[in-house]
Design a protein around this motif. Structure first.
Motif, PDB file in Angstrom:
ATOM      1  N   ASN A   1       0.438  -1.341   0.477  1.00 27.73           N
ATOM      2  CA  ASN A   1      -0.336   0.163   0.276  1.00 27.73           C
ATOM      3  C   ASN A   1       0.718   1.281  -0.208  1.00 27.73           C
ATOM      4  OD1 ASN A   1      -2.363  -1.344  -0.079  1.00 27.73           O
ATOM      5  ND2 ASN A   1      -2.252  -1.601   2.246  1.00 27.73           N
ATOM      6  N   ASP A   2       2.083   0.994  -0.128  1.00 20.43           N
ATOM      7  CA  ASP A   2       3.059   2.209   0.587  1.00 20.43           C
ATOM      8  C   ASP A   2       3.693   2.175  -0.817  1.00 20.43           C
ATOM      9  OD1 ASP A   2       3.129   2.348   3.028  1.00 20.43           O
ATOM     10  OD2 ASP A   2       3.659   1.445   3.223  1.00 20.43           O
ATOM     11  N   PHE A   3       3.969   3.831  -1.113  1.00 21.02           N
ATOM     12  CA  PHE A   3       4.583   4.061  -2.599  1.00 21.02           C
ATOM     13  C   PHE A   3       3.962   3.268  -3.553  1.00 21.02           C
ATOM     14  CE2 PHE A   3       7.068   4.767   1.431  1.00 21.02           C
ATOM     15  CZ  PHE A   3       7.725   6.172   0.845  1.00 21.02           C
ATOM     16  N   GLY A   4       2.547   3.683  -4.137  1.00 16.93           N
ATOM     17  CA  GLY A   4       2.281   2.813  -5.305  1.00 16.93           C
ATOM     18  C   GLY A   4       2.596   1.234  -5.605  1.00 16.93           C
ATOM     19  N   GLY A   5       3.129   0.722  -4.212  1.00 16.15           N
ATOM     20  CA  GLY A   5       3.849  -1.250  -4.533  1.00 16.15           C
ATOM     21  C   GLY A   5       4.563  -0.800  -4.465  1.00 16.15           C
ATOM     22  N   LEU A   6       5.600   0.079  -4.830  1.00 15.03           N
ATOM     23  CA  LEU A   6       6.966  -0.203  -5.368  1.00 15.03           C
ATOM     24  C   LEU A   6       7.723  -0.118  -3.601  1.00 15.03           C
ATOM     25  CD1 LEU A   6       7.259   2.450  -8.205  1.00 15.03           C
ATOM     26  CD2 LEU A   6       7.401  -0.066  -8.387  1.00 15.03           C
ATOM     27  N   GLY A   7       7.232   0.650  -2.442  1.00 13.15           N
ATOM     28  CA  GLY A   7       8.356   0.538  -1.388  1.00 13.15           C
ATOM     29  C   GLY A   7       8.929   1.608  -1.681  1.00 13.15           C
ATOM     30  N   ARG A   8       9.799   2.665  -1.131  1.00 13.85           N
ATOM     31  CA  ARG A   8      10.044   3.694  -0.889  1.00 13.85           C
ATOM     32  C   ARG A   8      12.049   3.616  -1.763  1.00 13.85           C
ATOM     33  NH1 ARG A   8      13.058   5.204   4.896  1.00 13.85           N
ATOM     34  NH2 ARG A   8      14.677   3.108   3.968  1.00 13.85           N
ATOM     35  N   GLU A   9      12.944   2.457  -1.350  1.00 13.61           N
ATOM     36  CA  GLU A   9      14.149   2.719  -2.360  1.00 13.61           C
ATOM     37  C   GLU A   9      13.667   2.487  -3.995  1.00 13.61           C
ATOM     38  OE1 GLU A   9      14.324   1.503   1.688  1.00 13.61           O
ATOM     39  OE2 GLU A   9      13.221   0.868   0.126  1.00 13.61           O
ATOM     40  N   VAL A  10      12.901   1.240  -4.509  1.00 13.28           N
ATOM     41  CA  VAL A  10      12.090   1.093  -5.672  1.00 13.28           C
ATOM     42  C   VAL A  10      11.593   2.403  -6.456  1.00 13.28           C
ATOM     43  CG1 VAL A  10      11.178  -0.196  -7.392  1.00 13.28           C
ATOM     44  CG2 VAL A  10      12.394  -1.851  -5.185  1.00 13.28           C
ATOM     45  N   ASP A  11      10.900   3.594  -5.497  1.00  9.97           N
ATOM     46  CA  ASP A  11      10.055   4.402  -6.067  1.00  9.97           C
ATOM     47  C   ASP A  11      11.042   5.190  -6.306  1.00  9.97           C
ATOM     48  OD1 ASP A  11       7.115   5.514  -6.216  1.00  9.97           O
ATOM     49  OD2 ASP A  11       8.400   7.306  -4.813  1.00  9.97           O
ATOM     50  N   SER A  12      11.596   5.603  -5.837  1.00  8.65           N
ATOM     51  CA  SER A  12      13.003   6.492  -5.486  1.00  8.65           C
ATOM     52  C   SER A  12      14.222   6.249  -7.048  1.00  8.65           C
ATOM     53  CB  SER A  12      14.330   6.962  -4.045  1.00  8.65           C
ATOM     54  OG  SER A  12      14.882   7.423  -4.456  1.00  8.65           O
ATOM     55  N   ALA A  13      14.407   5.011  -6.953  1.00 13.72           N
ATOM     56  CA  ALA A  13      14.727   4.728  -8.021  1.00 13.72           C
ATOM     57  C   ALA A  13      13.812   5.032  -9.676  1.00 13.72           C
ATOM     58  CB  ALA A  13      15.781   3.470  -8.217  1.00 13.72           C
ATOM     59  N   VAL A  14      12.662   4.434  -9.459  1.00 17.49           N
ATOM     60  CA  VAL A  14      11.970   4.458 -10.816  1.00 17.49           C
ATOM     61  C   VAL A  14      11.332   6.321 -10.769  1.00 17.49           C
ATOM     62  CG1 VAL A  14       9.172   4.477 -11.359  1.00 17.49           C
ATOM     63  CG2 VAL A  14      10.826   2.658 -10.487  1.00 17.49           C
ATOM     64  N   ARG A  15      11.905   6.857 -10.004  1.00 21.24           N
ATOM     65  CA  ARG A  15      11.347   8.595 -10.450  1.00 21.24           C
ATOM     66  C   ARG A  15      13.030   8.711 -10.779  1.00 21.24           C
ATOM     67  NH1 ARG A  15       7.330  11.025  -7.022  1.00 21.24           N
ATOM     68  NH2 ARG A  15       6.230   9.790  -6.581  1.00 21.24           N
ATOM     69  N   ALA A  16      14.239   8.579 -10.389  1.00 20.15           N
ATOM     70  CA  ALA A  16      15.271   9.412 -10.760  1.00 20.15           C
ATOM     71  C   ALA A  16      15.704   8.037 -11.839  1.00 20.15           C
ATOM     72  CB  ALA A  16      16.502   8.697  -9.517  1.00 20.15           C
ATOM     73  N   ILE A  17      15.157   7.179 -12.708  1.00 20.20           N
ATOM     74  CA  ILE A  17      14.973   6.540 -14.020  1.00 20.20           C
ATOM     75  C   ILE A  17      14.231   7.720 -14.878  1.00 20.20           C
ATOM     76  CG2 ILE A  17      14.421   4.966 -15.874  1.00 20.20           C
ATOM     77  CD1 ILE A  17      14.697   3.086 -13.492  1.00 20.20           C
ATOM     78  N   ALA A  18      12.937   7.720 -14.622  1.00 18.96           N
ATOM     79  CA  ALA A  18      11.784   8.748 -15.410  1.00 18.96           C
ATOM     80  C   ALA A  18      12.702  10.550 -15.316  1.00 18.96           C
ATOM     81  CB  ALA A  18      10.912   9.078 -14.616  1.00 18.96           C
ATOM     82  N   ARG A  19      13.194  10.474 -14.555  1.00 22.99           N
ATOM     83  CA  ARG A  19      13.462  11.865 -14.471  1.00 22.99           C
ATOM     84  C   ARG A  19      14.736  12.436 -15.290  1.00 22.99           C
ATOM     85  NH1 ARG A  19      13.028  12.802  -8.996  1.00 22.99           N
ATOM     86  NH2 ARG A  19      15.277  11.764  -8.882  1.00 22.99           N
ATOM     87  N   SER A  20      15.787  11.390 -15.711  1.00 23.77           N
ATOM     88  CA  SER A  20      16.752  11.180 -16.830  1.00 23.77           C
ATOM     89  C   SER A  20      15.732  10.884 -17.797  1.00 23.77           C
ATOM     90  CB  SER A  20      18.045   9.689 -15.848  1.00 23.77           C
ATOM     91  OG  SER A  20      19.217   9.972 -17.056  1.00 23.77           O
ATOM     92  N   LEU A  21      15.206  10.155 -18.068  1.00 21.34           N
ATOM     93  CA  LEU A  21      14.077   9.487 -19.016  1.00 21.34           C
ATOM     94  C   LEU A  21      13.559  10.819 -19.743  1.00 21.34           C
ATOM     95  CD1 LEU A  21      12.572   5.849 -18.810  1.00 21.34           C
ATOM     96  CD2 LEU A  21      15.031   6.691 -20.407  1.00 21.34           C
ATOM     97  N   LEU A  22      12.800  11.353 -18.823  1.00 20.67           N
ATOM     98  CA  LEU A  22      12.062  12.573 -20.158  1.00 20.67           C
ATOM     99  C   LEU A  22      12.946  14.098 -20.040  1.00 20.67           C
ATOM    100  CD1 LEU A  22       9.330  11.806 -17.222  1.00 20.67           C
ATOM    101  CD2 LEU A  22       9.049  11.985 -19.837  1.00 20.67           C
ATOM    102  N   ALA A  23      14.312  13.825 -19.282  1.00 15.91           N
ATOM    103  CA  ALA A  23      15.066  15.592 -19.808  1.00 15.91           C
ATOM    104  C   ALA A  23      15.426  15.407 -21.027  1.00 15.91           C
ATOM    105  CB  ALA A  23      16.329  15.097 -18.872  1.00 15.91           C
TER     106      ALA A  23
END
Length: 270
Positions: free
Chosen positions: A43-65
């Motif tokens: 139920n936390d961080f969309g089911g990803l957990g804190r660490e994976v959520d952080s990594a996914v956001r970092a990946i997305a920021r890099s891709l969307l740049a």
């Protein structure tokens, strides 16, 4: 069953993987599949957990740049049992949960690849990134090994990168993978200390290693395990647990960004 993130959980440009169709225009779609760690709530961080959520956001920021593209993120729905059950009668439940995670991830991979295939050449190439933390990293490690053993090139060829954070199955001195930070290549995961119990560690096949971005912090009891740290009431053990549970919340040592750039180069033909 797959739990998908909502559009509101991310910056603009990241879509709900479950509800939105894959779009392949210009650089097209990049799909991220993530598995949370032991004991983390679905139920936390969309089911990803804190660490994976952080990594996914970092990946997305890099891709969307760069050029506009569509980025989706899907959380693997699996038990992610706490490691505490291993000390009691729940060991079978723990390993059954790992296997469920493997099978569910492969199912999500297959579905995503099929949808990309249906879009034709505009959606070709290695457009899927796997991310896992702790038990979730073990799941992703074993997914890659299983696909390699089964020679499932259809799915392997769709995977551009995998970010394995604090991987219990990490092999010491494994050549050909991307290690973050680089000096942690010597370390081995906790699975190697209990091979009869865990199934041991299996090195990546040659066609998989370049897809692996492994993350491990010095002193982490899970990915930099030392048999001495498993002595009862060991101060080193307590510190190692603390490192494992706190080191990756906002820092994965550049691995997500490096993985994103490798995938971008592949789909852009660079």
């Amino acid at each position: 069953m797959v739990s998908a993130l909502t559009l509101l959980a991310f910056p603009a440009g990241i879509a709900n993987a479950q509800g939105d169709p894959i779009l392949c225009a210009r650089n097209g779609e990049i799909a991220i599949i993530g598995a949370r760690g032991s004991g983390q709530s679905a139920n936390d961080f969309g089911g990803l957990g804190r660490e994976v959520d952080s990594a996914v956001r970092a990946i997305a920021r890099s891709l969307l740049a760069g050029d506009p593209l569509q980025v989706s993120a899907t959380a693997v729905d699996y038990p992610a049992e706490s490691v505490s059950v291993l000390a009691g009668t729940g060991a079978g439940r723990y390993w059954a949960g790992v296997e469920q995670g493997i099978q569910t991830t492969i199912s999500v991979l297959s579905r995503t690849a099929s949808e990309m295939d249906s879009k034709g050449s505009a959606c070709g190439g290695p457009r899927i990134i796997l991310v896992g933390y702790s038990q979730g990293a073990m799941v992703m490690h074993r997914v890659l090994n299983r696909l390699s053993t089964e020679r499932n090139h259809r799915l392997l060829d769709r995977i551009g990168a995998s970010v394995l954070i604090a991987d219990p199955d990490k092999i010491p001195f494994e050549q050909g993978i991307h290690m973050h930070p680089w000096y942690m290549g010597y370390s081995g995961g906790v699975s190697g200390n209990f091979p009869a119990f865990s199934g041991g560690r299996l090195a990546f096949a040659g066609n998989v290693r370049n897809k692996v971005f492994s993350v491990c912090q010095l002193g982490d009891i899970v990915c930099a395990a030392n048999p001495a740290t498993f002595l009862p009431l060991s101060i080193v053990q307590l510190a190692g647990v603390g490192t494992h549970t706190s080191a990756y919340a906002s820092n994965q040592f550049g691995a997500p960004q490096a993985a994103a750039q490798q995938v971008l180069r592949a789909v852009q033909g660079g």
